[in-house]
Design an enzyme around this catalytic site. Structure first.
Site, PDB file in Angstrom:
ATOM      1  N   ASP A   8       0.871  -1.179   0.000  1.00 44.95           N
ATOM      2  CA  ASP A   8       0.000   0.000   0.000  1.00 44.95           C
ATOM      3  C   ASP A   8       0.912   1.235   0.000  1.00 44.95           C
ATOM      4  O   ASP A   8       2.141   1.129  -0.147  1.00 44.95           O
ATOM      5  CB  ASP A   8      -1.000  -0.050   1.165  1.00 44.95           C
ATOM      6  N   CYS A  67       2.845  -3.152   4.094  1.00 49.45           N
ATOM      7  CA  CYS A  67       2.011  -2.000   4.437  1.00 49.45           C
ATOM      8  C   CYS A  67       2.781  -1.248   5.533  1.00 49.45           C
ATOM      9  O   CYS A  67       3.987  -1.445   5.666  1.00 49.45           O
ATOM     10  CB  CYS A  67       0.601  -2.431   4.859  1.00 49.45           C
ATOM     11  N   THR A  69       2.732  -1.414   8.888  1.00 52.42           N
ATOM     12  CA  THR A  69       3.259  -2.319   9.911  1.00 52.42           C
ATOM     13  C   THR A  69       3.521  -3.721   9.372  1.00 52.42           C
ATOM     14  O   THR A  69       4.189  -4.520  10.044  1.00 52.42           O
ATOM     15  CB  THR A  69       2.237  -2.474  11.057  1.00 52.42           C
ATOM     16  N   HIS A 100      10.491 -23.656   9.199  1.00 51.10           N
ATOM     17  CA  HIS A 100       9.460 -24.368   9.951  1.00 51.10           C
ATOM     18  C   HIS A 100       8.055 -24.165   9.391  1.00 51.10           C
ATOM     19  O   HIS A 100       7.219 -25.049   9.535  1.00 51.10           O
ATOM     20  CB  HIS A 100       9.472 -23.924  11.423  1.00 51.10           C
ATOM     21  N   HIS A 135       7.606 -30.776  10.498  1.00 54.96           N
ATOM     22  CA  HIS A 135       6.927 -29.516  10.175  1.00 54.96           C
ATOM     23  C   HIS A 135       5.894 -29.703   9.070  1.00 54.96           C
ATOM     24  O   HIS A 135       4.938 -28.932   8.987  1.00 54.96           O
ATOM     25  CB  HIS A 135       7.960 -28.455   9.777  1.00 54.96           C
TER      26      HIS A 135
END
Ligand code: RB5
Length: 148
Positions: A8, A67, A69, A100, A135
């Site tokens: 963004d 974005c 954060t 993992h 995993h």
């Protein structure tokens, strides 16, 4: 490897830095899906959808989303079947998200992560293979949730 990348407005500047950085790597083909300015606000879910759909339809193998954060765009990307988006803040989380969690989308925050740390993160993220083994069972359990 073909990769798609989108952000963004809040992730635009770091996205451009990463696109420039990754385009110097001969083994990566980078598909920049926007946005193309930090002046015009765009909704991060729409930008996450571009990258998620490009992976779903086989246009790219992996993706990077940004974005402010990295939170909103990673939440959005994880709504798409087959997408495992990991928000990473350092080389350790980047390495573990591949080893993992077999993450196929890397999420970064343009307002939280500096350019140098981001370059370290993408280097580690592209150079770490999924370890499989125990995993795989856990990833299969996650994939099973998509059928509910
Ligand atoms: C946009 O202001 C900001 O909310 C967005 O970039 C992101 O950080 C949301 O998670």
């Amino acid at each position: 490897m073909k990769i798609s990348i989108a952000s963004d407005h809040a992730g635009f500047e770091l996205k451009n830095e990463i696109v420039g950085y990754l385009r110097k790597k001969p083994d990566l083909e980078v598909l920049d899906m926007g946005t193309d300015s930090e002046k015009n606000a765009v909704d991060y879910p729409a930008m996450a959808a571009k990258v998620a759909k490009s992976i779903q339809n086989g246009e790219s193998e992996r993706g990077i989303v940004l974005c402010g954060t990295g939170i909103g765009i990673s939440i959005s990307a994880n709504k798409f079947k087959g997408i495992r988006a990991a928000l990473c803040h350092d080389a350790y989380t980047a390495r573990m998200s591949r080893a993992h969690n077999n993450a196929n989308v890397l999420a970064l925050g343009g307002r939280t992560t500096g350019r140098g740390v981001a370059f370290d993160i993408v280097d580690v993220w592209f150079n770490t293979e999924f370890e499989g083994d125990r995993h795989t069972r856990r990833i299969d359990l996650i994939t099973g949730f998509e059928q509910d």
